[in-house]
Design an enzyme around this catalytic site. Structure first.
Site, PDB file in Angstrom:
ATOM      1  N   TYR A  90       0.861  -1.191   0.000  1.00  0.00           N
ATOM      2  CA  TYR A  90       0.000   0.000   0.000  1.00  0.00           C
ATOM      3  C   TYR A  90       0.895   1.238   0.000  1.00  0.00           C
ATOM      4  CZ  TYR A  90      -3.753  -3.265   1.298  1.00  0.00           C
ATOM      5  OH  TYR A  90      -4.647  -4.312   1.335  1.00  0.00           O
TER       6      TYR A  90
ATOM      7  N   PHE B 138     -13.227  -4.814   1.013  1.00  0.00           N
ATOM      8  CA  PHE B 138     -14.242  -4.056   0.265  1.00  0.00           C
ATOM      9  C   PHE B 138     -15.614  -4.216   0.931  1.00  0.00           C
ATOM     10  CE2 PHE B 138     -16.003  -2.989  -4.219  1.00  0.00           C
ATOM     11  CZ  PHE B 138     -15.931  -1.642  -3.933  1.00  0.00           C
ATOM     12  N   PRO B 139     -15.663  -4.068   2.266  1.00  0.00           N
ATOM     13  CA  PRO B 139     -16.909  -4.384   2.988  1.00  0.00           C
ATOM     14  C   PRO B 139     -18.035  -3.385   2.765  1.00  0.00           C
ATOM     15  CG  PRO B 139     -15.310  -3.418   4.485  1.00  0.00           C
ATOM     16  CD  PRO B 139     -14.586  -3.634   3.178  1.00  0.00           C
ATOM     17  N   LEU B 140     -17.700  -2.177   2.275  1.00  0.00           N
ATOM     18  CA  LEU B 140     -18.732  -1.136   2.206  1.00  0.00           C
ATOM     19  C   LEU B 140     -19.533  -1.137   0.915  1.00  0.00           C
ATOM     20  CD1 LEU B 140     -16.842   1.759   3.986  1.00  0.00           C
ATOM     21  CD2 LEU B 140     -18.979   0.699   4.731  1.00  0.00           C
TER      22      LEU B 140
ATOM     23  N   GLY C  39     -23.919  -1.330  -3.446  1.00  0.00           N
ATOM     24  CA  GLY C  39     -24.549  -1.286  -4.770  1.00  0.00           C
ATOM     25  C   GLY C  39     -25.995  -0.842  -4.732  1.00  0.00           C
TER      26      GLY C  39
END
Ligand code: NAP
Length: 287
Positions: free
Chosen positions: A67, A211-213, A216
């Site tokens: 990162y 990518f829990p958020l 959609g």
């Protein structure tokens, strides 16, 4: 009013080796520049986000050597100044030729060198949790797992995990070391890893959804997430996190942000308790 410092503890705890972590953690990938490359546009805010997470009771922080590269680990090292009560989970196994580019690289000597480099950047004597970021298909899997075993044996790392793996791969790795955690992409609208999550639950392996958020269409006005959010006076993102925490006791979400205000909003989701009926209704409407 509740003491804000303990908000993360409402998410419940999970044990990773000797560490007991609050299940709602923090992902540090967004602390870097655009394309997960270079320094953040607002360095002060990035450091403040890490420190605020800890103030709110977050004691599980996910990062990786790639990162930035190196940027997120160095920021965390600076923000935490070697605090031993926070479990920083780092990774290696992806090389970064440039912004938004990720190349698996699993040569054993590379993995070992990168793990030792993480010690310095984080300012710690041992890495609490180190994860193989990807299994490199060009290197025998066994060689990569043997490198992880070596890191454990040498005491460079205390616990080891995997990322983006199948059940078969977890079982293959388990012949070399105890798999403490698995980090796969998982969220309300991307549940391709349900089988891996169930396996982790059966075997008491922490499951870290990245990518829990992503919510959609489920978050659209009038949608099921929207109505649950209104009922709990919460945002759709907070309900998505609360849903994940309820989905499994081994779930360890690590929402990522570079902003203190978003961080506070995300951590506050630990306080939202969905009822069994709400959880079932939700499952029924998206299943
Ligand atoms: N193992 C792997 O291969 C892998 C891959 C990707 C990520 N990860 C890890 O998983 C962590 C989480 O994944 P992620 O960062 O991709 O996805 P995420 O946490 O689902 O979403 C992050 C995005 O949402 C925004 N955001 C966060 N909180 C918000 C809020 N309250 N309101 C509005 N927007 C908000 C962030 O932007 P702002 O900065 O503007 O808030 C960022 O763009 C990463 O930080 C990293 O540690 C692992």
């Amino acid at each position: 009013m509740d003491n804000l410092k303990t908000i993360a503890s409402y998410s419940g705890t999970f044990k990773i080796g000797d560490f007991v972590v609050n299940r709602l953690g923090f992902g540090s990938m967004r602390l870097t520049g655009r394309g997960i490359w270079g320094p953040p546009t607002d360095r002060r805010e990035a450091l403040a986000a890490v420190r605020r997470a800890v103030e709110l009771g977050v004691n599980f922080i996910d990062t990786a050597d790639s990162y930035g590269p190196d940027v997120a680990e160095e920021l965390i090292g600076e923000a935490l100044a070697g605090r031993g009560d926070i479990l920083v989970a780092t990774k290696a196994g992806l090389r970064r030729p440039g912004p938004d580019q990720w190349t698996p690289h699993g040569r054993p000597e590379y993995l070992i060198e990168r793990a030792k480099g993480s010690l310095k950047k984080l300012g710690v004597e041992q890495i609490g949790l180190w994860q193989l970021h990807r299994i490199d298909p060009r290197v025998p899997m066994q060689d990569q797992f043997a490198a992880v075993r070596q890191l454990l044996d040498e005491g460079v790392i205390a616990n080891a995990g995997l990322s983006e793996v199948s059940i078969e791969e977890i079982e293959a790795a388990s012949r070399y070391f105890k798999v403490a955690t698995v980090q796969n992409r998982y969220n309300l609208v991307d549940r391709g890893s349900e089988d891996v999550l169930d396996y982790c639950e059966r075997n008491d392996i922490g499951f870290i959804p990245w990518f829990p958020l992503a919510a959609g269409d489920l978050a659209r006005p009038g949608g099921v997430l929207d109505s649950l959010a209104k009922r709990h006076a919460a945002t759709a993102g907070q309900i998505a996190l609360a849903w994940m925490l309820k989905r499994s006791p081994v779930m360890l979400p690590i929402p990522g942000t570079s902003k203190v205000s978003h961080l506070e909003q995300n951590v506050a989701s630990a306080r939202i308790q969905l009822s069994d009926d709400e959880f079932a209704d939700f499952e029924g409407s998206v299943g």
